[in-house]
Design a protein around this motif. Sequence first.
Motif, mmCIF file in Angstrom:
data_model
loop_
_atom_site.group_PDB
_atom_site.id
_atom_site.type_symbol
_atom_site.label_atom_id
_atom_site.label_comp_id
_atom_site.label_asym_id
_atom_site.label_seq_id
_atom_site.Cartn_x
_atom_site.Cartn_y
_atom_site.Cartn_z
ATOM 1 N N TYR A 85 0.874 -1.153 0.037
ATOM 2 C CA TYR A 85 0.018 -0.040 0.115
ATOM 3 C C TYR A 85 0.744 1.364 -0.125
ATOM 4 O O TYR A 85 0.455 2.078 -0.506
ATOM 5 N N LEU A 86 2.023 1.039 0.466
ATOM 6 C CA LEU A 86 2.868 2.501 0.522
ATOM 7 C C LEU A 86 3.492 2.835 -0.816
ATOM 8 O O LEU A 86 3.336 4.012 -1.229
ATOM 9 N N ALA A 87 3.617 1.707 -1.602
ATOM 10 C CA ALA A 87 4.161 2.075 -2.944
ATOM 11 C C ALA A 87 2.644 2.611 -3.819
ATOM 12 O O ALA A 87 3.100 3.319 -4.678
ATOM 13 N N LEU A 88 1.789 1.892 -3.664
ATOM 14 C CA LEU A 88 0.477 2.243 -4.343
ATOM 15 C C LEU A 88 0.123 3.774 -3.850
ATOM 16 O O LEU A 88 -0.233 4.509 -4.865
ATOM 17 N N ARG A 89 0.426 4.169 -2.402
ATOM 18 C CA ARG A 89 0.245 5.561 -2.098
ATOM 19 C C ARG A 89 1.099 6.635 -2.819
ATOM 20 O O ARG A 89 0.664 7.664 -3.343
ATOM 21 N N ARG A 90 2.334 5.942 -3.008
ATOM 22 C CA ARG A 90 3.356 6.967 -3.810
ATOM 23 C C ARG A 90 2.903 6.920 -5.231
ATOM 24 O O ARG A 90 3.275 8.241 -5.919
ATOM 25 N N SER A 102 -3.637 4.407 6.467
ATOM 26 C CA SER A 102 -4.237 3.010 6.382
ATOM 27 C C SER A 102 -4.107 2.353 5.088
ATOM 28 O O SER A 102 -4.262 3.273 4.145
ATOM 29 N N ASP A 103 -4.008 1.227 4.769
ATOM 30 C CA ASP A 103 -4.160 0.625 3.502
ATOM 31 C C ASP A 103 -5.461 0.661 2.739
ATOM 32 O O ASP A 103 -5.566 0.643 1.793
ATOM 33 N N THR A 104 -6.488 0.828 3.755
ATOM 34 C CA THR A 104 -7.919 0.949 3.241
ATOM 35 C C THR A 104 -8.194 2.403 2.656
ATOM 36 O O THR A 104 -8.832 2.219 1.551
ATOM 37 N N TRP A 110 -7.085 4.567 -5.028
ATOM 38 C CA TRP A 110 -6.899 3.766 -6.201
ATOM 39 C C TRP A 110 -8.464 3.461 -6.960
ATOM 40 O O TRP A 110 -8.271 3.516 -7.997
ATOM 41 N N ILE A 111 -9.221 2.972 -6.310
ATOM 42 C CA ILE A 111 -10.382 2.680 -6.765
ATOM 43 C C ILE A 111 -11.186 3.867 -7.338
ATOM 44 O O ILE A 111 -11.721 3.961 -8.746
#
Length: 656
Positions: A85-90, A102-104, A110-111
């Motif tokens: 989730y940290l990479a997705l947030r970046r 949070s990953d939520t 992303w959605i």
Amino acid sequence: MCGLCGLIEPDAPTESDLRHAVGRMNDTLVHRGPDDQGLWLDPAAGVALGHRRLSILDLSPLGHQPMVSHCGRYVLAFNGEIYNYLALRRDLGETLPWRGHSDTEVLLAWISRRGVAATLPQLNGMFAFALWDRQERRLTLARDRLGEKPLYYGWNRGRFLFGSELKALTAHPHWQGTLDRDALAAYLRLSYVPAPHSIYQGIRKLEPGTSAALDQGQQTPVIRAYWTAREAVERGLAAPFDGSRAQALDALESLLSDAVGLRMQADVPLGAFLSGGIDSTAVVALMQAQSAKPVRTFSIGFHETGFDEAPYARQVAAHLGTDHTELYVTAQHGIETIVDLPRLWDEPFGDSSQIPTLLVSRMARRDVTVCLSGDGGDELFGGYSRYLWTRETWRRIGWVPLGLRRALAGAVTAIAPGTWDRLLRPLGRLLPGPLAIANPGDRLHKAIDVLTGDSPEALYLRMVSHWNDPAALVIGAQEPASVLTDPARRPRTGSITESMMFMDSCLYLPDDILVKVDRASMGVGLEARVPLLDHRVYEFAWSLPLRWKVRGRLGKLPLRHIVERHVPRALMDRPKMGFGVPIEHWLRGPLRDWAEALLARDRLLADGILRPDPIRAKWEEHLAGRRNWSYYLWDLLMFQAWLDAAGAAPSASRRP
């Protein structure tokens, strides 16, 4: 790690009715999420979501669920962890008005930005979620690639219900359940109910790697696969690893280290299950290599000979320098635990290793909130002894005409096991392998029956089956097809060993092993993470030639070599034991009265579900010590215990 539930009520219920219903459903999942709870309702749409939270990341109220997206369009109830989730947030940048970490929240963002279909393939994690799209009025359910987290769904009396466990669905005030006899037949063969079936008619398990979308007004969800084990296998076989064996080991260790490291992310205490076997030792060794302090490890032991792995785990823990805790299981532990099994598993589940798994989870929860587990190594790297047995047996007997093999089987089984015992016991240690046991006649009968398959896959089906003709045992049942019985569902691997590995990764792994780990751990509010089932590890494992994974009688060669970089070979040089319990002896001793009450002829006749004669015959043979039917009987006992716990829920189906 959490629990989720919800419903769609098409007939416009009042807000109070909707809240009452989803509240009751949500309350059943408190063990999965003791730290927080939340409800979200859209009375105009007849939609309600419930969530129970076990706080692992972002312990603050900013991680509260159900969570609404920044744009307000989506509402999410999420169970699991997104490890990347940290990479997705970046990737999304810091321009969004992030509320917490949070990953939520990252998943929702992303959605919102990319859509569900584009988001799912990007996720590295174990998860199940329910997403309500307020704009399109669409419910989307989704599950992780290998089936680590559960999700049930289906229509019941005009309402669409869904939840992490069946108990959430059955808690709806208007629930009415009907036993699925076909699913029961599948259970008696396999000792678990395989997806997409559940023990209730009309209720399904969402299969691994899929999503289900239900638009308001529709009756049938649209199921889409975003990842399949079959495609992953076919890609791996079509594009094998391009390098040497040494390079493959280095690449695998690097990948496993990253998978373990990602799963060590937590804002709460963390540990690991350690049996002392190859898989759990690999995980703990890679954990300890990345930890600045001793990793907390936990193991279970037995006083009965042949079941105790605790001394091996103790030696591994001492070498790696972990902070180790162990518990020795007695028959009294088993008796005290049995009462919890139907409540925690919700549907019949016959893998008796559920008992030590629950006990080790309960022990670990006293000290940690997250535990890493070594499950998955056997399916990925060819570790089960039944792979060797099936392959070698077919090589030796496959050339013998089927008719001749069946005639031989008939001749052998015409002689009672007791007679074989009298003939074979005097030979003692001169007998090979399986005959050098206390009841050789029993083992001979079972072994010779297995040899009547007409293909190696059929041989394997008999090998993994408990009741060979369960539909004849369940009144009015027809056993459904599965990957074990339908060749069209299997890829062409060119190898019976790889075919068996694939079948297990599609069936036994998600529907037995992972169900066992999820219910046992979440039953005590513990999150279990499985690094070997990182989808990157799965895909990489299938790119390796089989000869690099299995040689002679040894499987899991890559994991063995990696472990030897951290632990002396002498600590690993021993036969595989598994994680069983001495049910055979317990049923003749401290559990006898409990079992007799559940298998009483009058009770079976009154239920009208199972035919009593074959059941009573096996029970009496087992009590007399003539045969060991413990696996068969445990399946029945867990069904009968579930039937009692379910109460009136399946009563509508008790007559054929």
